[in-house]
Design an enzyme around this catalytic site. Sequence first.
Site, mmCIF file in Angstrom:
data_model
loop_
_atom_site.group_PDB
_atom_site.id
_atom_site.type_symbol
_atom_site.label_atom_id
_atom_site.label_comp_id
_atom_site.label_asym_id
_atom_site.label_seq_id
_atom_site.Cartn_x
_atom_site.Cartn_y
_atom_site.Cartn_z
ATOM 1 N N THR A 14 0.655 -1.240 -0.030
ATOM 2 C CA THR A 14 -0.084 -0.051 -0.024
ATOM 3 C C THR A 14 0.963 1.436 0.011
ATOM 4 O O THR A 14 2.191 1.177 0.429
ATOM 5 C CB THR A 14 -0.786 0.101 1.239
ATOM 6 O OG1 THR A 14 -0.133 0.315 2.335
ATOM 7 C CG2 THR A 14 -1.722 -1.235 1.470
ATOM 8 N N GLY A 15 0.252 2.240 -0.702
ATOM 9 C CA GLY A 15 0.966 3.565 -0.777
ATOM 10 C C GLY A 15 2.106 3.305 -1.563
ATOM 11 O O GLY A 15 3.163 4.227 -1.657
ATOM 12 N N ASP A 62 -8.230 2.282 -0.793
ATOM 13 C CA ASP A 62 -8.435 3.270 0.333
ATOM 14 C C ASP A 62 -8.318 2.359 1.412
ATOM 15 O O ASP A 62 -9.430 1.776 1.731
ATOM 16 C CB ASP A 62 -9.703 4.255 0.294
ATOM 17 C CG ASP A 62 -9.874 4.957 1.441
ATOM 18 O OD1 ASP A 62 -8.962 5.247 2.183
ATOM 19 O OD2 ASP A 62 -10.861 5.842 1.630
ATOM 20 N N SER A 143 7.487 5.325 12.974
ATOM 21 C CA SER A 143 8.394 6.289 12.728
ATOM 22 C C SER A 143 8.967 6.594 14.037
ATOM 23 O O SER A 143 8.400 6.533 15.081
ATOM 24 C CB SER A 143 7.641 7.592 12.310
ATOM 25 O OG SER A 143 8.072 8.697 12.457
ATOM 26 N N TYR A 156 -0.195 12.051 14.297
ATOM 27 C CA TYR A 156 0.663 11.301 13.647
ATOM 28 C C TYR A 156 1.592 10.445 14.465
ATOM 29 O O TYR A 156 1.736 9.088 14.255
ATOM 30 C CB TYR A 156 1.440 11.965 12.554
ATOM 31 C CG TYR A 156 2.507 11.417 11.797
ATOM 32 C CD1 TYR A 156 2.280 10.845 10.638
ATOM 33 C CD2 TYR A 156 3.939 11.193 12.170
ATOM 34 C CE1 TYR A 156 3.077 9.953 9.790
ATOM 35 C CE2 TYR A 156 4.747 10.442 11.230
ATOM 36 C CZ TYR A 156 4.396 9.774 10.169
ATOM 37 O OH TYR A 156 5.363 9.032 9.461
ATOM 38 N N ALA A 157 2.363 11.273 15.634
ATOM 39 C CA ALA A 157 3.192 10.388 16.488
ATOM 40 C C ALA A 157 2.412 9.127 17.364
ATOM 41 O O ALA A 157 3.052 8.084 17.261
ATOM 42 C CB ALA A 157 4.157 11.336 17.397
ATOM 43 N N LYS A 160 1.647 6.270 15.048
ATOM 44 C CA LYS A 160 2.738 5.383 14.560
ATOM 45 C C LYS A 160 3.226 4.594 15.431
ATOM 46 O O LYS A 160 3.631 3.531 15.489
ATOM 47 C CB LYS A 160 3.898 6.270 14.006
ATOM 48 C CG LYS A 160 3.536 6.786 12.562
ATOM 49 C CD LYS A 160 3.552 5.724 11.542
ATOM 50 C CE LYS A 160 3.188 6.292 10.259
ATOM 51 N NZ LYS A 160 3.179 5.283 9.443
#
Length: 247
Positions: A14-15, A62, A143, A156-157, A160
């Site tokens: 994906t991505g 998606d 990440s 985001y953090a 992850k």
Amino acid sequence: MPSTLLLGKLAFVTGAGSGIGRAVAIRFAQEGATVIAADRNFQQAEETTKKLGSTHMPIEVDVTNGDNIKSVLEEAINRYKRPPSTIVNCAGITRDAFILKMEDSDFDLVLNVNLKGTYLVMKHAAQRMIDYKLGGSMINISSVTARMGNMGQCNYAPSKAAVDCLSRVASKEFARYGIRVNTVVPGFINTPMTHTVPDKVKDMITANVALRRFGEPEEISDTIAFLASDKSEYITGTSIEVSGGLA
Ligand code: NAP
């Protein structure tokens, strides 16, 4: 002699229309895998497979939509007569803002794509691997910002950090089916995701990287290829940081 690390494997990435996902697709194909390049941006996914050849398949997906994932996997099974047994979850987004300025909808969106999207792809792909009695390898992307607690990334953090935890849970649940699950933890990598970071901030980040530079997507795909391969047969439920020695 051509590389054969992943010969015969069918991979769902994906991505795959951009950045790390595209580098993974290219590296996997070089190593003998057949790649289903999945992205919400079909044109970009197609750009990736154009570089690889017609045995590989671009597909629009998606990752926040479970029904969509299921139908995409069925399409892949129809074409290849088996489900993919190497799964790489690179789809991810950022919507940065300080907590006091964060739109709640952006908080939800990032959690939905990065965490729930990874969960949904793992869940539906694993079910098909189990149905076909296939073992395999899943690789998720966390990440370094998860351990740093990066300012401006209150969505985001944590998403992850949760991906890392989710992978460990999955590694225990899926081990009995011969499915390994690991996480790669990139540092700061040159992709469209980081192109918007101002130069001043980039300099500050680089000063904390032992190797004094951002990484390249290909340097992440090297580790992912290893985790996808039979060379890592005894590795599951772990995370590998690839950050150039970020302090
Ligand atoms: P990128 O170049 O922006 O690629 C991400 C791809 O995922 C894009 O093609 C994006 O499409 C796609 N995508 C977004 N939402 C999706 C959805 N709902 N369904 C399917 N595809 C979707 O980013 P990247 O830097 O390669 O990042 C890849 C992964 O590595 C991400 O999980 C990211 O969080 C992680 N990561 C990156 C870095 C870094 O420094 N670059 C560091 C640590 C971790 P759109 O372009 O349309 O959004």
